[in-house]
Motif scaffolding. Structure first.
Motif, PDB file in Angstrom:
ATOM      1  N   ASP A 200      -4.209 -14.338  32.222  1.00 11.65           N
ATOM      2  CA  ASP A 200      -4.963 -14.519  33.543  1.00 11.65           C
ATOM      3  C   ASP A 200      -4.044 -14.846  34.828  1.00 11.65           C
ATOM      4  O   ASP A 200      -3.483 -15.761  34.549  1.00 11.65           O
ATOM      5  CB  ASP A 200      -6.093 -15.399  33.693  1.00 11.65           C
ATOM      6  CG  ASP A 200      -6.976 -15.204  34.952  1.00 11.65           C
ATOM      7  OD1 ASP A 200      -6.972 -14.161  35.520  1.00 11.65           O
ATOM      8  OD2 ASP A 200      -7.725 -16.121  35.283  1.00 11.65           O
ATOM      9  N   GLU A 201      -3.889 -13.761  35.708  1.00 11.45           N
ATOM     10  CA  GLU A 201      -3.023 -14.290  36.886  1.00 11.45           C
ATOM     11  C   GLU A 201      -3.594 -15.353  37.687  1.00 11.45           C
ATOM     12  O   GLU A 201      -2.715 -16.110  38.052  1.00 11.45           O
ATOM     13  CB  GLU A 201      -3.030 -13.050  37.705  1.00 11.45           C
ATOM     14  CG  GLU A 201      -2.056 -11.844  37.286  1.00 11.45           C
ATOM     15  CD  GLU A 201      -2.121 -10.743  38.222  1.00 11.45           C
ATOM     16  OE1 GLU A 201      -2.326 -11.205  39.623  1.00 11.45           O
ATOM     17  OE2 GLU A 201      -1.805  -9.681  38.092  1.00 11.45           O
ATOM     18  N   ASN A 202      -4.695 -15.961  37.663  1.00 15.47           N
ATOM     19  CA  ASN A 202      -5.132 -16.901  38.556  1.00 15.47           C
ATOM     20  C   ASN A 202      -4.804 -17.976  37.749  1.00 15.47           C
ATOM     21  O   ASN A 202      -4.228 -19.062  38.442  1.00 15.47           O
ATOM     22  CB  ASN A 202      -6.556 -16.813  38.444  1.00 15.47           C
ATOM     23  CG  ASN A 202      -7.418 -15.951  39.226  1.00 15.47           C
ATOM     24  OD1 ASN A 202      -6.637 -15.413  40.341  1.00 15.47           O
ATOM     25  ND2 ASN A 202      -8.393 -15.398  38.839  1.00 15.47           N
ATOM     26  N   THR A 203      -4.513 -18.321  36.473  1.00 12.75           N
ATOM     27  CA  THR A 203      -4.044 -19.360  35.781  1.00 12.75           C
ATOM     28  C   THR A 203      -2.487 -19.473  36.219  1.00 12.75           C
ATOM     29  O   THR A 203      -2.250 -20.700  36.573  1.00 12.75           O
ATOM     30  CB  THR A 203      -4.092 -19.406  34.344  1.00 12.75           C
ATOM     31  OG1 THR A 203      -5.378 -19.146  33.848  1.00 12.75           O
ATOM     32  CG2 THR A 203      -3.525 -20.392  33.542  1.00 12.75           C
ATOM     33  N   ARG A 205      -1.391 -18.481  39.122  1.00 15.39           N
ATOM     34  CA  ARG A 205      -1.256 -19.009  40.543  1.00 15.39           C
ATOM     35  C   ARG A 205      -1.438 -20.359  40.491  1.00 15.39           C
ATOM     36  O   ARG A 205      -1.041 -21.204  41.411  1.00 15.39           O
ATOM     37  CB  ARG A 205      -2.285 -18.113  41.297  1.00 15.39           C
ATOM     38  CG  ARG A 205      -1.982 -16.560  41.354  1.00 15.39           C
ATOM     39  CD  ARG A 205      -2.799 -16.063  42.582  1.00 15.39           C
ATOM     40  NE  ARG A 205      -2.386 -14.570  42.503  1.00 15.39           N
ATOM     41  CZ  ARG A 205      -2.875 -13.714  42.039  1.00 15.39           C
ATOM     42  NH1 ARG A 205      -3.823 -13.978  40.779  1.00 15.39           N
ATOM     43  NH2 ARG A 205      -2.680 -12.191  42.169  1.00 15.39           N
ATOM     44  N   GLU A 206      -2.283 -20.962  39.692  1.00 13.80           N
ATOM     45  CA  GLU A 206      -2.651 -22.229  39.963  1.00 13.80           C
ATOM     46  C   GLU A 206      -1.400 -23.136  39.334  1.00 13.80           C
ATOM     47  O   GLU A 206      -1.102 -24.119  40.042  1.00 13.80           O
ATOM     48  CB  GLU A 206      -3.931 -22.644  38.823  1.00 13.80           C
ATOM     49  CG  GLU A 206      -5.344 -22.148  39.354  1.00 13.80           C
ATOM     50  CD  GLU A 206      -6.469 -22.332  38.228  1.00 13.80           C
ATOM     51  OE1 GLU A 206      -6.079 -22.996  37.216  1.00 13.80           O
ATOM     52  OE2 GLU A 206      -7.437 -21.830  38.688  1.00 13.80           O
ATOM     53  N   ARG A 209       0.928 -22.874  42.245  1.00 12.29           N
ATOM     54  CA  ARG A 209       0.319 -24.107  43.478  1.00 12.29           C
ATOM     55  C   ARG A 209       0.646 -25.635  43.055  1.00 12.29           C
ATOM     56  O   ARG A 209       1.028 -26.119  43.871  1.00 12.29           O
ATOM     57  CB  ARG A 209      -1.158 -23.596  43.819  1.00 12.29           C
ATOM     58  CG  ARG A 209      -1.202 -22.480  44.566  1.00 12.29           C
ATOM     59  CD  ARG A 209      -2.675 -22.328  45.053  1.00 12.29           C
ATOM     60  NE  ARG A 209      -3.744 -22.420  43.880  1.00 12.29           N
ATOM     61  CZ  ARG A 209      -4.321 -21.520  43.700  1.00 12.29           C
ATOM     62  NH1 ARG A 209      -3.885 -19.992  44.277  1.00 12.29           N
ATOM     63  NH2 ARG A 209      -5.172 -21.221  42.778  1.00 12.29           N
ATOM     64  N   LEU A 364       4.665 -14.293  37.373  1.00 12.59           N
ATOM     65  CA  LEU A 364       3.581 -13.587  38.179  1.00 12.59           C
ATOM     66  C   LEU A 364       4.144 -12.416  38.737  1.00 12.59           C
ATOM     67  O   LEU A 364       3.363 -11.391  38.528  1.00 12.59           O
ATOM     68  CB  LEU A 364       3.167 -14.643  39.305  1.00 12.59           C
ATOM     69  CG  LEU A 364       1.897 -14.131  40.291  1.00 12.59           C
ATOM     70  CD1 LEU A 364       0.832 -13.893  39.390  1.00 12.59           C
ATOM     71  CD2 LEU A 364       1.837 -15.007  41.383  1.00 12.59           C
ATOM     72  N   ARG A 368       2.565  -8.885  37.640  1.00  7.22           N
ATOM     73  CA  ARG A 368       2.133  -7.665  38.363  1.00  7.22           C
ATOM     74  C   ARG A 368       2.953  -6.441  38.209  1.00  7.22           C
ATOM     75  O   ARG A 368       2.305  -5.122  38.042  1.00  7.22           O
ATOM     76  CB  ARG A 368       2.287  -7.998  40.146  1.00  7.22           C
ATOM     77  CG  ARG A 368       1.550  -9.340  40.728  1.00  7.22           C
ATOM     78  CD  ARG A 368       2.043  -9.754  41.807  1.00  7.22           C
ATOM     79  NE  ARG A 368       1.035 -10.698  42.123  1.00  7.22           N
ATOM     80  CZ  ARG A 368       1.401 -11.341  43.430  1.00  7.22           C
ATOM     81  NH1 ARG A 368       2.244 -11.032  44.111  1.00  7.22           N
ATOM     82  NH2 ARG A 368       0.612 -12.618  43.506  1.00  7.22           N
TER      83      ARG A 368
END
Length: 741
Positions: A200-203, A205-206, A209, A364, A368
């Protein structure tokens, strides 16, 4: 089927002022005229109205429509051509530029004009030009256009397929490069990419961050640590420097007052500018040199102490500044420790966190890129599969359409070729020549090859082996076959196409044209000729039921075209002999010429014996004697009538043939003793023989030149086959033939 009934021309080419020609509603029309009588004008007038063609003017490079279609001295606006069919009337005029304008504009009857030049072009042109001549008759341009569109569509699809394949190769190369960077894990770059994009890209990104936040805090803490250490060191250095200076000042015992130093400086200045060895204050003798040295030493000590004191003040200031900076650094360090949630950090920890952040950011970005690459690969692969199927279908469609067109057109040409050969054999029976085939070039879009047979060789070019007459008739038969197949019910106009044909072949052409005109396949055949033998033949043997003959007279600019209707010699003789006031010479002469022509033809047809003559010119007596000797027992039979014997008529003629010379051919005083009744009797007997020879149904002779005396009975040479010539009297009267037979 529509037929032309009248052609009216005003100020058109040779039709000066106004000229018209009226046709009987018959299937075969013959117009005879010598050169310069207006034959081409009539053909061009029909072509103008029916086809918006410009005839011989349009075929000659040195002529223009606006200058040469109008009669000399007339303007284009004065030109008018009117063609009257039994189905309607069409009118053609010219505008100022000479372009044809036809009214009404609804569909006109199909009229095909064949000129000798067209026949020659068909046999002599290149395969491409030959196809163009037939394109208007066998019009498959829409199919060819569809083939071109399918071909262009296939080319476009193939181009898009190439682009999709290029995209697939490019994406595959990109995935391989990314796969190589990670040491090629898994079985393939595509499988690896699919596994990578499953995260998952959101993971990611977290994680990025969190790493960015921690890196920021660690960097602040590390900087605060470094700054705190630095300020501590500066603070400690400043304290040490101050302590050292204060110790030095204490060791000197005191600090000189500034005023004393100033006084010593003034004293030194005074002593520098005087040479007296007395004290200026007490006037006591002094050691000036020693005094100066002492003062200098005292000044040096005072200056050193003053410098130490100045440095002490500076050190105190530096200590205060260092204390302030250290206090701020202490505060920043405490804040950084609080934010980082730890009291200390190392440069390695900062670098490790930075590396982890960079790795996550790279993951990341690769995630993409890999996802986009996989999407592009999937889309390009699906598109390529679709385009491959589409291209295959387009190629099949184009190939099927092309083959269908070739098969359709070739089937027409096969039928046309067979019909051409049939017609050609009618003109050239038993001759080892003919059209062996017409073939479309399978490798070209519009190319037509013709092959002919010549004495057992079936694949020769006719131009190299056929005579001019054979080429003319071959071209004519081909065009006639094409028109019959592609334009049934058309009207055909033949413009002097048989100039090279001899009399024997022309007789066969005459019969063939009559048969074709009456067969129902064509509506009407109009023959234009300058061959007088054709006119004379029809006058002696004219089936009035089917043939209408016209003769063009002398042309003049004032009156234009002159035309008269031609009737058979038998009809003309009946009219002349039945007149109340007899033209004796005309009747005797015409009866004699008609009788001589019939007898001459009989002797040739049945190979009858005649006295030898050096020039093969025979008079009535030997001709009649030869025919009478052979035909004494002949009878002509017609359905529903008793047999008609020839002998009584031949005997009558034998007693009256002298009238031809006495009255019709020479000046004789004795001809006054011959009565009008005798002359009428001579004409009647001649017409009686004509009735025995000619079929009343079709107008053709009751025999053909292909039979001999021992092959009688003969059948009329026309299409009805109802009248017969028998060698002896039949015992029974023939039964009438069924209608239409």
């Amino acid at each position: 089927m529509p037929r032309i009934q009248q052609v009216t021309m005003r100020n058109f080419r040779g039709a000066a002022a106004s000229s018209d020609i009226t046709f009987a509603r018959k299937p075969l029309i013959l117009i005879f005229g010598e050169n310069g009588t207006g034959k081409s004008t009539i053909v061009d007038a029909i072509d103008l109205v029916c086809n918006e063609g410009y005839g011989t003017v349009g075929e000659r490079s040195s002529t223009t429509r606006k200058d040469h279609l109008p009669t000399i001295g007339a303007r284009p606006a004065q030109v008018e051509v009117q063609i009257e069919f039994d189905s309607g009337t069409w009118t053609g005029t010219l505008n100022a530029a000479g372009k044809a304008q036809i009214s009404p504009d609804h569909l006109r009857p199909a009229v095909r004009v064949l000129r000798r030049r067209s026949l020659l072009k068909l046999t002599e042109d290149t395969p491409g030009d030959r196809y163009k001549q037939l394109q208007s008759l066998i019009d498959v341009t829409q199919v060819e256009r569809s083939e071109t569109q399918l071909k262009e569509a296939a080319q476009e699809v193939n181009r898009r397929l190439t682009d999709a394949t290029t995209t697939i190769n490019h994406v595959q190369s990109l995935l391989n490069d990314l796969w190589d960077i990670e040491n090629r894990p898994g079985t393939s770059s595509v499988n690896w990419a699919q596994e990578r994009t499953a995260i998952d890209e959101n993971t990611l990104r977290e994680h990025i961050r969190a790493d960015q936040k921690r890196l920021k805090h660690l960097r602040r803490l590390h900087a605060a640590q470094e700054h705190h250490t630095h300020t501590t060191q500066k603070f400690q250095g400043a304290q040490q420097e101050l302590d050292l200076l204060e110790t030095q000042l204490r060791d000197q015992g005191q600090t000189l007052h500034v005023d004393l130093i100033h006084l010593l400086e003034l004293t030194q200045a005074y002593l520098t500018h005087t040479q007296s060895d007395q004290c200026p204050t007490c006037q006591q003798p002094i050691n000036l040199s020693r005094l100066k040295q002492d003062i200098q030493e005292r000044l040096n000590d005072a200056t050193h102490l003053n410098n130490l004191n100045t440095r002490r003040y500076a050190a105190q200031h530096n200590l205060d500044s260092a204390r302030h900076a250290w206090t701020a650094a202490q505060t920043e360090l405490i804040a950084a420790q609080t934010q980082a949630q730890q009291t200390t950090t190392t440069l390695q920890e900062v670098q490790d966190t930075d590396s982890r952040l960079f790795l996550n950011q790279t993951n990341l970005e690769n995630h993409r890129a890999i996802r986009i690459a996989l999407d592009d690969l999937s889309e390009a692969t699906a598109s390529a599969h679709h385009l491959e199927r589409t291209l295959a279908r387009l190629n099949i469609m184009q190939s099927t359409l092309r083959q269908t067109r070739l098969d359709f057109t070739q089937a027409i040409f096969d039928q046309v070729s067979a019909e051409t050969q049939r017609l050609y054999q009618r003109i050239h029976p038993s001759e080892p020549i003919g059209l062996s085939g017409i073939q479309l070039d399978p490798n070209r879009t519009a190319s037509l090859h013709q092959k002919a047979s010549f004495h057992g060789h079936d694949d020769i070019a006719p131009q190299g082996f056929y005579s001019e007459a054979h080429l003319d008739t071959l071209g004519f038969c081909f065009w006639l076959a094409v028109i019959k197949h592609t334009t049934p019910g058309a009207i055909i106009v033949l413009d002097d196409v048989f100039t090279s044909v001899d009399a024997a072949h022309l007789n066969r052409i005459d019969q063939m044209l009559l048969d074709e005109a009456t067969s129902g396949t064509l509506s009407q055949i109009i023959v234009i000729t300058h061959y007088r033998g054709w006119l004379d033949k029809l006058r002696y043997e004219l089936p009035e039921k089917h043939v209408d003959v016209h003769e063009l007279g002398t042309w003049t600019l004032a009156h234009g075209i002159s035309v008269r209707h031609v009737i058979p010699n038998t009809t003309e003789l009946r009219t002349l002999s039945g007149a109340p006031f007899l033209d004796r010479q005309a009747v005797a002469s015409k009866a004699g010429v008609l009788l001589e022509a019939m007898l001459d033809h009989l002797t040739l047809a049945f190979n009858l014996s005649l006295p030898r003559h050096p020039q093969n010119k025979y008079t009535l007596d030997p001709l009649l004697t030869a025919v009478t000797k052979e035909a004494r027992t002949w009878h002509t039979t017609r359905p529903g009538y008793p047999p008609q014997p020839w002998l009584p008529t031949l005997d009558r003629l034998k007693a009256l043939t002298f009238i031809r010379n006495e009255v019709g051919a020479h000046f004789n005083l004795t001809s006054a003793d011959i009565t009008d009744h005798d002359i009428r009797e001579f004409a009647s007997a001649t017409l009686a023989l004509a009735d025995l020879i000619l079929c009343p149904t079709c107008g053709r002779r009751t025999y053909t030149r292909t039979i001999a005396r021992n092959t009688l009975p003969g059948t009329c040479g026309g299409t009805c086959k109802q009248t017969h010539l028998t060698p002896t009297s039949p015992t029974t009267v023939p039964t009438p033939a069924p209608a239409g037979q």
